[in-house]
Design a protein around this motif. Structure first.
Motif, PDB file in Angstrom:
ATOM      1  N   ILE A  39       0.895  -1.317  -0.251  1.00 20.23           N
ATOM      2  CA  ILE A  39       0.088  -0.074   0.225  1.00 20.23           C
ATOM      3  C   ILE A  39       0.890   1.233   0.038  1.00 20.23           C
ATOM      4  O   ILE A  39       2.048   1.218   0.627  1.00 20.23           O
ATOM      5  N   ARG A  40       0.364   2.306  -0.615  1.00 19.90           N
ATOM      6  CA  ARG A  40       1.275   3.568  -0.746  1.00 19.90           C
ATOM      7  C   ARG A  40       0.429   4.689  -0.266  1.00 19.90           C
ATOM      8  O   ARG A  40      -0.752   4.794  -0.398  1.00 19.90           O
ATOM      9  N   GLN A  41       1.097   5.977   0.196  1.00 20.49           N
ATOM     10  CA  GLN A  41       0.386   7.095   0.527  1.00 20.49           C
ATOM     11  C   GLN A  41       1.217   8.205  -0.042  1.00 20.49           C
ATOM     12  O   GLN A  41       2.296   8.728   0.423  1.00 20.49           O
ATOM     13  N   PRO A  42       0.786   8.799  -1.201  1.00 23.84           N
ATOM     14  CA  PRO A  42       1.442   9.907  -1.658  1.00 23.84           C
ATOM     15  C   PRO A  42       1.258  11.162  -0.854  1.00 23.84           C
ATOM     16  O   PRO A  42       0.109  11.197   0.147  1.00 23.84           O
ATOM     17  N   PRO A  43       2.065  12.190  -0.975  1.00 20.17           N
ATOM     18  CA  PRO A  43       2.057  13.134  -0.068  1.00 20.17           C
ATOM     19  C   PRO A  43       0.716  13.936  -0.239  1.00 20.17           C
ATOM     20  O   PRO A  43       0.181  14.223  -1.260  1.00 20.17           O
ATOM     21  N   GLY A  44      -0.026  14.027   0.913  1.00 21.24           N
ATOM     22  CA  GLY A  44      -1.342  14.907   1.053  1.00 21.24           C
ATOM     23  C   GLY A  44      -2.408  14.050   0.365  1.00 21.24           C
ATOM     24  O   GLY A  44      -3.583  14.571   0.432  1.00 21.24           O
ATOM     25  N   LYS A  45      -2.187  12.669   0.209  1.00 26.65           N
ATOM     26  CA  LYS A  45      -3.439  11.733  -0.412  1.00 26.65           C
ATOM     27  C   LYS A  45      -3.790  10.829   0.792  1.00 26.65           C
ATOM     28  O   LYS A  45      -2.994  10.619   1.591  1.00 26.65           O
ATOM     29  N   GLY A  46      -4.792   9.923   0.211  1.00 24.18           N
ATOM     30  CA  GLY A  46      -4.951   8.859   1.146  1.00 24.18           C
ATOM     31  C   GLY A  46      -4.162   7.642   0.713  1.00 24.18           C
ATOM     32  O   GLY A  46      -3.332   7.656  -0.152  1.00 24.18           O
TER      33      GLY A  46
END
Length: 120
Positions: A39-46
């Motif tokens: 799973i990943r989380q880009p900056p400022g995103k879910g």
């Protein structure tokens, strides 16, 4: 108690392949009790689910990333890996590996996450 730890380069150049490893302790990557996911989380995103490898070794991927993603496992090292090809700056994110209980697809344990930046 399952514990996971991500590792890999923190900086990747555009168009290259990002490769991350998740070391697993407290359970075998072949156990029937878990699947294994990225799973990943880009900056400022879910959070964005990328894919998983099941306890039988089959794989499933997010349709949005399927053409660029490969997940595999090394049973001798009790770890599983993520490869994401042709990366762009939009792939900059914190990347997590996690254990998943097959029944109900519920997440059990997460690694601390590793920051990957795509930049020239």
């Amino acid at each position: 108690q399952v514990q996971l730890q991500e590792s890999g380069p923190g900086l990747v150049k555009p168009s290259q392949t990002l490769s991350l490893t998740c070391a697993v302790s407290g359970a075998s990557v072949t156990t029937n009790f878990y699947h294994w996911s990225w799973i990943r989380q880009p900056p400022g995103k879910g959070l964005e689910w990328m894919g998983a490898i099941t306890n039988s070794g089959s794989t499933t991927y997010s349709p949005a990333l399927k053409s660029r993603t490969s997940i595999s496992r090394d049973t001798s090292k009790n770890q599983f890996t993520l490869q994401l090809s042709s990366v762009t700056p939009e792939d900059t994110a914190v990347y997590f590996c996690a254990s998943v209980r097959p029944r109900g697809w519920s997440y059990d344990a997460w690694g601390p996450g590793t920051q990957v930046t795509v930049s020239s």
